[in-house]
Design a protein around this motif. Structure first.
Motif, PDB file in Angstrom:
ATOM      1  N   PHE A 271       0.735  -1.442   0.215  1.00  0.00           N
ATOM      2  CA  PHE A 271      -0.551  -0.172   0.343  1.00  0.00           C
ATOM      3  C   PHE A 271       0.307   1.162   0.439  1.00  0.00           C
ATOM      4  N   ALA A 272       2.005   1.306   0.557  1.00  0.00           N
ATOM      5  CA  ALA A 272       2.575   2.292   0.576  1.00  0.00           C
ATOM      6  C   ALA A 272       3.453   2.767  -0.273  1.00  0.00           C
ATOM      7  N   LEU A 273       4.191   1.796  -1.089  1.00  0.00           N
ATOM      8  CA  LEU A 273       4.894   1.487  -2.285  1.00  0.00           C
ATOM      9  C   LEU A 273       3.995   2.340  -3.456  1.00  0.00           C
ATOM     10  N   ALA A 274       2.387   1.491  -2.857  1.00  0.00           N
ATOM     11  CA  ALA A 274       0.975   2.254  -4.259  1.00  0.00           C
ATOM     12  C   ALA A 274       1.262   3.609  -4.266  1.00  0.00           C
ATOM     13  N   GLY A 275       1.328   3.825  -3.087  1.00  0.00           N
ATOM     14  CA  GLY A 275       0.782   5.341  -2.866  1.00  0.00           C
ATOM     15  C   GLY A 275       2.142   6.070  -2.664  1.00  0.00           C
ATOM     16  N   GLY A 276       3.339   6.132  -2.437  1.00  0.00           N
ATOM     17  CA  GLY A 276       4.754   6.486  -2.954  1.00  0.00           C
ATOM     18  C   GLY A 276       4.993   6.817  -4.429  1.00  0.00           C
ATOM     19  N   SER A 277       4.559   5.941  -5.235  1.00  0.00           N
ATOM     20  CA  SER A 277       4.415   5.580  -6.817  1.00  0.00           C
ATOM     21  C   SER A 277       3.297   6.468  -7.201  1.00  0.00           C
ATOM     22  N   VAL A 278       2.406   6.711  -7.290  1.00  0.00           N
ATOM     23  CA  VAL A 278       1.551   7.884  -6.938  1.00  0.00           C
ATOM     24  C   VAL A 278       1.732   9.207  -7.090  1.00  0.00           C
ATOM     25  N   CYS A 279       2.416   9.506  -5.383  1.00  0.00           N
ATOM     26  CA  CYS A 279       3.191  10.641  -5.269  1.00  0.00           C
ATOM     27  C   CYS A 279       3.889  10.883  -6.121  1.00  0.00           C
ATOM     28  N   ALA A 280       5.132  10.311  -6.604  1.00  0.00           N
ATOM     29  CA  ALA A 280       6.936  10.321  -7.391  1.00  0.00           C
ATOM     30  C   ALA A 280       5.924  10.389  -8.703  1.00  0.00           C
TER      31      ALA A 280
ATOM     32  N   ALA B 255       3.299  11.973 -10.106  1.00  0.00           N
ATOM     33  CA  ALA B 255       2.844  13.478  -9.641  1.00  0.00           C
ATOM     34  C   ALA B 255       4.152  14.788  -9.502  1.00  0.00           C
ATOM     35  N   LEU B 256       4.855  14.240  -8.585  1.00  0.00           N
ATOM     36  CA  LEU B 256       5.624  15.178  -8.910  1.00  0.00           C
ATOM     37  C   LEU B 256       6.833  15.359 -10.325  1.00  0.00           C
ATOM     38  N   ALA B 257       6.777  14.210 -10.419  1.00  0.00           N
ATOM     39  CA  ALA B 257       7.852  14.084 -11.808  1.00  0.00           C
ATOM     40  C   ALA B 257       7.050  15.112 -12.804  1.00  0.00           C
ATOM     41  N   LEU B 258       5.529  14.713 -12.718  1.00  0.00           N
ATOM     42  CA  LEU B 258       5.080  15.049 -13.299  1.00  0.00           C
ATOM     43  C   LEU B 258       5.330  16.347 -14.082  1.00  0.00           C
ATOM     44  N   GLY B 259       4.469  16.776 -12.262  1.00  0.00           N
ATOM     45  CA  GLY B 259       4.551  18.528 -11.691  1.00  0.00           C
ATOM     46  C   GLY B 259       6.020  19.736 -12.194  1.00  0.00           C
ATOM     47  N   VAL B 260       7.310  18.480 -12.219  1.00  0.00           N
ATOM     48  CA  VAL B 260       8.266  18.794 -12.536  1.00  0.00           C
ATOM     49  C   VAL B 260       8.264  19.567 -13.995  1.00  0.00           C
ATOM     50  N   LEU B 261       7.795  18.314 -14.465  1.00  0.00           N
ATOM     51  CA  LEU B 261       8.016  18.416 -16.346  1.00  0.00           C
ATOM     52  C   LEU B 261       7.168  19.474 -17.128  1.00  0.00           C
ATOM     53  N   LEU B 262       5.845  19.313 -16.606  1.00  0.00           N
ATOM     54  CA  LEU B 262       5.180  20.681 -16.782  1.00  0.00           C
ATOM     55  C   LEU B 262       5.858  22.101 -15.873  1.00  0.00           C
ATOM     56  N   GLY B 263       6.435  21.979 -15.091  1.00  0.00           N
ATOM     57  CA  GLY B 263       7.084  23.130 -14.641  1.00  0.00           C
ATOM     58  C   GLY B 263       7.809  23.987 -15.642  1.00  0.00           C
TER      59      GLY B 263
END
Length: 140
Positions: A94-103, A105-113
């Motif tokens: 569960f933590a791995l799945a949540g961490g993967s989703v957060c990572a 989202a962060l990578a997409l935000g940095v890319l779009l930024g």
């Protein structure tokens, strides 16, 4: 409109509205009756559509074995429960799945930024772009 285009339009209407002209808009039904009266190809298309509608009606009336629908639905529910149980059953997964989703989202935000960040020209005045004014700069 030439005869080929009329036949294409007739075939499209048969596919969309079915072979029963009573369900068609009145103007289209009148054109269809006239086309069938003068065209053997239109009569063949209409006969094929009626045959297909009959086969679909027969298939719709066929009885499924007792409990078949219940077994299908319960199997789908069991599979979904198994998948959710697999994820929630282990805190590490569960933590791995949540961490993967957060990572992600962060990578997409940095890319779009980095893509969407406005570029400033070399001779641009940095003060013109800033809507904030400090208290020290404001005259009272």
């Amino acid at each position: 409109m030439d005869e080929t285009r009329r036949l294409e339009r007739f075939a499209e209407r048969l596919d969309g509205l079915g072979p029963e002209f009573e369900r068609w808009p009145a103007t289209d039904a009148g054109e269809a009756y006239a086309l069938i009266a003068r065209s053997a190809q239109a009569r063949a298309l209409h006969a094929d559509a009626r045959r297909l509608a009959g086969l679909v009606a027969e298939a719709a009336q066929a009885d499924a074995p007792n409990g078949f629908a219940f077994r299908v639905v319960s199997d789908i529910e069991a599979r979904n429960a198994d998948r959710l149980g697999w994820l929630v059953g282990s805190p590490r997964r569960f933590a791995l799945a949540g961490g993967s989703v957060c990572a992600a989202a962060l990578a997409l935000g940095v890319l779009l930024g980095s893509i969407a960040a406005p570029a400033q020209a070399d001779d641009a005045d940095p003060d013109l772009g800033s809507p904030l004014v400090s208290i020290e700069d404001a005259e009272l």
